[in-house]
Design an enzyme around this catalytic site. Sequence first.
Site, PDB file in Angstrom:
ATOM      1  N   LYS A  50      69.322 -48.843  18.836  1.00 50.10           N
ATOM      2  CA  LYS A  50      69.188 -48.310  17.471  1.00 50.10           C
ATOM      3  C   LYS A  50      70.336 -48.772  16.581  1.00 50.10           C
ATOM      4  O   LYS A  50      70.127 -49.055  15.403  1.00 50.10           O
ATOM      5  CB  LYS A  50      69.142 -46.775  17.482  1.00 50.10           C
ATOM      6  CG  LYS A  50      67.812 -46.206  17.951  1.00 50.10           C
ATOM      7  CD  LYS A  50      67.740 -44.709  17.662  1.00 50.10           C
ATOM      8  CE  LYS A  50      66.534 -44.062  18.324  1.00 50.10           C
ATOM      9  NZ  LYS A  50      66.532 -42.605  18.138  1.00 50.10           N
ATOM     10  N   LYS A  97      57.416 -44.974  16.952  1.00 52.75           N
ATOM     11  CA  LYS A  97      57.375 -44.602  15.537  1.00 52.75           C
ATOM     12  C   LYS A  97      58.212 -45.560  14.711  1.00 52.75           C
ATOM     13  O   LYS A  97      57.868 -45.893  13.596  1.00 52.75           O
ATOM     14  CB  LYS A  97      57.989 -43.198  15.331  1.00 52.75           C
ATOM     15  CG  LYS A  97      57.265 -42.081  16.018  1.00 52.75           C
ATOM     16  CD  LYS A  97      57.899 -40.725  15.693  1.00 52.75           C
ATOM     17  CE  LYS A  97      58.596 -40.144  16.905  1.00 52.75           C
ATOM     18  NZ  LYS A  97      58.465 -38.680  17.045  1.00 52.75           N
ATOM     19  N   LYS A 142      57.137 -50.802  23.935  1.00 50.77           N
ATOM     20  CA  LYS A 142      56.763 -49.387  23.837  1.00 50.77           C
ATOM     21  C   LYS A 142      56.104 -49.087  22.490  1.00 50.77           C
ATOM     22  O   LYS A 142      56.535 -49.593  21.457  1.00 50.77           O
ATOM     23  CB  LYS A 142      58.064 -48.580  23.988  1.00 50.77           C
ATOM     24  CG  LYS A 142      57.951 -47.096  23.833  1.00 50.77           C
ATOM     25  CD  LYS A 142      59.310 -46.434  23.994  1.00 50.77           C
ATOM     26  CE  LYS A 142      60.139 -46.484  22.708  1.00 50.77           C
ATOM     27  NZ  LYS A 142      61.256 -45.523  22.694  1.00 50.77           N
TER      28      LYS A 142
HETATM   29  P1  TYM Z   1      61.015 -38.629  20.438  1.00 45.79           P
HETATM   30  O1  TYM Z   1      60.580 -37.740  19.343  1.00 45.79           O
HETATM   31  O2  TYM Z   1      61.474 -39.990  20.094  1.00 45.79           O
HETATM   32  O3  TYM Z   1      59.853 -38.757  21.490  1.00 45.79           O
HETATM   33  C1  TYM Z   1      59.169 -37.609  21.924  1.00 45.79           C
HETATM   34  C2  TYM Z   1      58.663 -37.800  23.341  1.00 45.79           C
HETATM   35  O4  TYM Z   1      57.677 -38.838  23.401  1.00 45.79           O
HETATM   36  C3  TYM Z   1      58.001 -39.738  24.445  1.00 45.79           C
HETATM   37  N1  TYM Z   1      57.508 -41.076  24.083  1.00 45.79           N
HETATM   38  C4  TYM Z   1      56.674 -41.816  24.838  1.00 45.79           C
HETATM   39  N2  TYM Z   1      56.113 -41.588  26.038  1.00 45.79           N
HETATM   40  C5  TYM Z   1      55.297 -42.554  26.531  1.00 45.79           C
HETATM   41  N3  TYM Z   1      55.022 -43.708  25.861  1.00 45.79           N
HETATM   42  C6  TYM Z   1      55.570 -43.979  24.660  1.00 45.79           C
HETATM   43  N4  TYM Z   1      55.307 -45.098  24.012  1.00 45.79           N
HETATM   44  C7  TYM Z   1      56.443 -42.997  24.096  1.00 45.79           C
HETATM   45  N5  TYM Z   1      57.150 -42.931  22.936  1.00 45.79           N
HETATM   46  C8  TYM Z   1      57.792 -41.744  22.942  1.00 45.79           C
HETATM   47  C9  TYM Z   1      59.514 -39.687  24.531  1.00 45.79           C
HETATM   48  O5  TYM Z   1      59.985 -40.155  25.781  1.00 45.79           O
HETATM   49  C10 TYM Z   1      59.777 -38.221  24.318  1.00 45.79           C
HETATM   50  O6  TYM Z   1      59.631 -37.500  25.521  1.00 45.79           O
HETATM   51  N6  TYM Z   1      65.419 -37.866  22.627  1.00 45.79           N
HETATM   52  C11 TYM Z   1      64.092 -37.259  22.571  1.00 45.79           C
HETATM   53  C12 TYM Z   1      64.090 -35.958  21.798  1.00 45.79           C
HETATM   54  C13 TYM Z   1      64.867 -34.838  22.423  1.00 45.79           C
HETATM   55  C14 TYM Z   1      64.654 -34.243  23.699  1.00 45.79           C
HETATM   56  C15 TYM Z   1      65.613 -33.183  23.779  1.00 45.79           C
HETATM   57  C16 TYM Z   1      63.776 -34.495  24.747  1.00 45.79           C
HETATM   58  C17 TYM Z   1      65.901 -34.160  21.855  1.00 45.79           C
HETATM   59  N7  TYM Z   1      66.338 -33.165  22.652  1.00 45.79           N
HETATM   60  C18 TYM Z   1      65.688 -32.374  24.928  1.00 45.79           C
HETATM   61  C19 TYM Z   1      63.866 -33.686  25.886  1.00 45.79           C
HETATM   62  C20 TYM Z   1      64.812 -32.640  25.963  1.00 45.79           C
HETATM   63  C21 TYM Z   1      63.156 -38.276  21.919  1.00 45.79           C
HETATM   64  O7  TYM Z   1      63.361 -39.442  22.033  1.00 45.79           O
HETATM   65  O8  TYM Z   1      62.121 -37.801  21.215  1.00 45.79           O
END
Ligand code: TYM
Length: 332
Positions: free
Chosen positions: A112, A198, A195
């Site tokens: 990022k 967003k 992947k």
């Molecule tokens: P975020 O919002 O970017 O993603 C949310 C969840 O979606 C999963 N994900 C995917 N899984 C499979 N294939 C994909 N292409 C794909 N894209 C996204 C992500 O792995 C995630 O589980 N850092 C976290 C947010 C967070 C969090 C936490 C998660 C903040 N605090 C505590 C767990 C526990 C994240 O990237 O969210």
Amino acid sequence: SPRVLSGIQPTADSFHLGNYLGAVRQYVAMQEGYDAFYCVVDLHAITVDYQPEALRRRSRIAAAQLFAAGLDPERSTVFVQSHVREHTELAWVLICLTGMGEAGRMTQFKDKSAKSGESSAGVGLFTYPILQAADILLYQANRVPVGADQKQHLELTRDLAQRFNHRFGETFTLPEPHIVKGVEKITDLQEPTAKMSKSSSSAAGILDLLEQPGPLRKKVMRAVTDAGSEILADDENKPGVTNLLRIQSALSGTPIPELEARYAGQGYGTFKKDVAELVVETFTPIRERTEKLLANEADLDRMLAVGAARARTVAASTMAQVRDRVGFLPSL
Ligand code: TYM
């Protein structure tokens, strides 16, 4: 019962298929058998450039989608991260236990910050995984449903929990990631080795949960497939077809070998049409329920207030222990 916690960022006007299969569907399933906490992580969302009005809108959209996808407010504690002050408070304590090198090795930060340019990447982006560790440890979570991209953040969380426990006495539960094979990395329809994301997928590469049937169908039909015409799972040579097979398998509950047999001797056309219909059938009721929930903001905000109150009870109890263990004076 064991506890589950996960978080999802309100950084877009819709979740996408990767979020849904990799994370949200797991949240819903884990309401059975777990004491469940799910949070819309708005504090994480401000680590990159954003607009306040968009953040407010997206936080409500995110929460509405979680309920619409099947989170039951009676069984799950669904809340907004910034409503529970202890997240930032514990993050600070954990920041003070994290090495610079350790934080600098996080690959998501490296990706990022490379994208935004070294100098414009904020310190918040650097400490992002430590705030995530705080989210998890505050609730003493046993399991954390996430996609494969979060594996390294979960390892850091466990390291920090262990470090804290060794230094200050047993305080935190060591959490296990819950990463489901087959859906841990749903890929971009136009770039099937990357992947679905967003932030980096093109509109044609991403299937949004709140999208209309027309564009959803069109995108699946135009998804990049591979040379040859056989419908076989083969990550090396057929990443596009393999991604669609995984999607169809996950949405229909049919094992991939059975799908391969079903489409033997048929072209990509029928197969893609079936995948498209399955996506539309899955997304449409969720979109309709989301729209209903968003039409009544006051009710939605009340549901989140109930969630925040429940979350605060747990967070406050962990944080009271942490304050004492690290040597802060009681505030009388
Ligand atoms: P975020 O919002 O970017 O993603 C949310 C969840 O979606 C999963 N994900 C995917 N899984 C499979 N294939 C994909 N292409 C794909 N894209 C996204 C992500 O792995 C995630 O589980 N850092 C976290 C947010 C967070 C969090 C936490 C998660 C903040 N605090 C505590 C767990 C526990 C994240 O990237 O969210």
